[in-house]
Design an enzyme around this catalytic site. Sequence first.
Site, PDB file in Angstrom:
ATOM      1  N   TYR A  74      35.846  68.266 -22.731  1.00 20.09           N
ATOM      2  CA  TYR A  74      36.967  67.938 -21.848  1.00 20.09           C
ATOM      3  C   TYR A  74      38.197  67.432 -22.597  1.00 20.09           C
ATOM      4  O   TYR A  74      39.136  66.929 -21.984  1.00 20.09           O
ATOM      5  CB  TYR A  74      36.473  67.002 -20.734  1.00 20.09           C
ATOM      6  CG  TYR A  74      35.583  67.809 -19.816  1.00 20.09           C
ATOM      7  CD1 TYR A  74      36.095  68.454 -18.712  1.00 20.09           C
ATOM      8  CD2 TYR A  74      34.254  68.039 -20.146  1.00 20.09           C
ATOM      9  CE1 TYR A  74      35.312  69.281 -17.928  1.00 20.09           C
ATOM     10  CE2 TYR A  74      33.454  68.860 -19.375  1.00 20.09           C
ATOM     11  CZ  TYR A  74      33.996  69.482 -18.267  1.00 20.09           C
ATOM     12  OH  TYR A  74      33.216  70.323 -17.504  1.00 20.09           O
TER      13      TYR A  74
ATOM     14  N   TYR B 185      50.536  54.279 -25.852  1.00 19.46           N
ATOM     15  CA  TYR B 185      51.141  53.122 -25.220  1.00 19.46           C
ATOM     16  C   TYR B 185      52.448  52.801 -25.942  1.00 19.46           C
ATOM     17  O   TYR B 185      52.484  52.723 -27.171  1.00 19.46           O
ATOM     18  CB  TYR B 185      50.194  51.922 -25.268  1.00 19.46           C
ATOM     19  CG  TYR B 185      48.951  52.143 -24.444  1.00 19.46           C
ATOM     20  CD1 TYR B 185      49.014  52.172 -23.054  1.00 19.46           C
ATOM     21  CD2 TYR B 185      47.711  52.348 -25.051  1.00 19.46           C
ATOM     22  CE1 TYR B 185      47.881  52.390 -22.298  1.00 19.46           C
ATOM     23  CE2 TYR B 185      46.576  52.565 -24.297  1.00 19.46           C
ATOM     24  CZ  TYR B 185      46.668  52.589 -22.914  1.00 19.46           C
ATOM     25  OH  TYR B 185      45.545  52.821 -22.161  1.00 19.46           O
TER      26      TYR B 185
ATOM     27  N   HIS C 125      36.732  49.977 -23.577  1.00 11.60           N
ATOM     28  CA  HIS C 125      36.270  51.329 -23.241  1.00 11.60           C
ATOM     29  C   HIS C 125      34.757  51.474 -23.302  1.00 11.60           C
ATOM     30  O   HIS C 125      34.201  52.204 -24.115  1.00 11.60           O
ATOM     31  CB  HIS C 125      36.953  52.361 -24.146  1.00 11.60           C
ATOM     32  CG  HIS C 125      38.419  52.490 -23.908  1.00 11.60           C
ATOM     33  ND1 HIS C 125      39.163  53.524 -24.427  1.00 11.60           N
ATOM     34  CD2 HIS C 125      39.292  51.707 -23.221  1.00 11.60           C
ATOM     35  CE1 HIS C 125      40.435  53.382 -24.074  1.00 11.60           C
ATOM     36  NE2 HIS C 125      40.533  52.267 -23.337  1.00 11.60           N
TER      37      HIS C 125
ATOM     38  N   GLN D  25      36.715  44.132 -21.818  1.00 15.83           N
ATOM     39  CA  GLN D  25      36.366  44.937 -20.655  1.00 15.83           C
ATOM     40  C   GLN D  25      34.858  45.030 -20.438  1.00 15.83           C
ATOM     41  O   GLN D  25      34.410  45.652 -19.489  1.00 15.83           O
ATOM     42  CB  GLN D  25      36.937  46.349 -20.819  1.00 15.83           C
ATOM     43  CG  GLN D  25      38.451  46.400 -20.853  1.00 15.83           C
ATOM     44  CD  GLN D  25      38.985  47.780 -21.189  1.00 15.83           C
ATOM     45  OE1 GLN D  25      38.232  48.705 -21.519  1.00 15.83           O
ATOM     46  NE2 GLN D  25      40.296  47.939 -21.124  1.00 15.83           N
TER      47      GLN D  25
ATOM     48  N   GLU E  15      42.229  61.530 -15.321  1.00 18.03           N
ATOM     49  CA  GLU E  15      41.676  62.830 -14.980  1.00 18.03           C
ATOM     50  C   GLU E  15      40.544  62.740 -13.970  1.00 18.03           C
ATOM     51  O   GLU E  15      39.703  61.847 -14.044  1.00 18.03           O
ATOM     52  CB  GLU E  15      41.118  63.524 -16.231  1.00 18.03           C
ATOM     53  CG  GLU E  15      42.154  63.881 -17.260  1.00 18.03           C
ATOM     54  CD  GLU E  15      41.554  64.642 -18.435  1.00 18.03           C
ATOM     55  OE1 GLU E  15      42.328  64.970 -19.359  1.00 18.03           O
ATOM     56  OE2 GLU E  15      40.335  64.912 -18.437  1.00 18.03           O
TER      57      GLU E  15
END
Length: 372
Positions: A252, A263, A149, A85, A242
């Site tokens: 958070y 998953y 990520h 990613q 979110e």
Amino acid sequence: MIRRLRPLFIALAGGLAFACALAQPSVRLTPEVVAGGLQNPWGLAFIGDGRLLVTERPGRLRVVEADGRLSPPLKGLPEVDAVGQGGLLDVITDRDFARNRTVHFCYSEPGLVGNSTAMASARLSDDRTALENLRVVFSQKPKVGSRLHFGCRIVQADDGSLFLTLGDRYQRMHDAQTLDNHHGKVVRVQANGQPHPDNPFTQQARALPEIWTLGHRNIQGAALGPDGALWTIEHGPQGGDELNRPEAGKNYGWPLITYGENYGGGRIGAGLTSRAGLEQPVQYWVPSIAPSGLVFLRGDRYGAAWQGNAFTGSLKFRHLVRLQMEGGRVVHQERLLTELNQRIRDVREGPDGWLYVLTDDSDGKVLRLVVR
């Protein structure tokens, strides 16, 4: 590339999304191709005279000319670790770009061991062929061997400081709850890379001073709202995406609380959705929509009803989501560009008042959404 759209109204009950078709879309959009031939474009910024900067995840930054032509890749970029990613990700222009021609961008930075998210600033050359005077102003700590990520959205505050969103690097998700690392955090730095003096943990022992908020998973959308505050949108695991309005020093919750699950099924941690001292999202999605990009519409091109609304791309369901906001809450959702059937990676409002989106594809496009 003209398509008729079939937006859907998404009603939320306890965070579970279900859809019922509207008789007519609220606004009929026509996607116009501004430019094509981009390999997995990730972020865009406007540089004046109808031109755009667009990042390509493999590590290229290009100028899109007013007539849609793509420039050769700009020279002067740092080394980019384009794995998984990662790659060359977000880009913004400085608030004083007309004077200083400064560009801020973030990317996956290689290290001796692993990689991490970094943010750099540079001057766009007068002939728009290169970046000059490159400075790496922030580098996430620690570097880890991960392809996942990275987070990596940038927002500039009114005082010129820079917010940067940072992913938890997936296998290091519990790092999001500790202050001795940058994983799963929003950081705030000054233009020279120094921690902002108003950051909440600058006087706390063993806390990294750049940290603004903690307890995030993988924020891939961030913007200033009409209220002038920072808003973010992040990927949950399997469910639990979110929308948040992060405030300095607050936690958070990830991975201690989440509306998602592992998953393949199964609870995460204790399976809690709330806990004292941890913030609740403004909005969450079950099932996940995989949101990317975030903008609050300021202009009136689409009518007064859309002013102040938020927009985000859905990578999973291949559409654009309109979030009608009232009093800091989401009161209505609408799916747009469903017939386009493209992963929407980013959405921005242009100087002309139209929305621009990037499609995440090996032949990615910049689209302008007009009303015909």
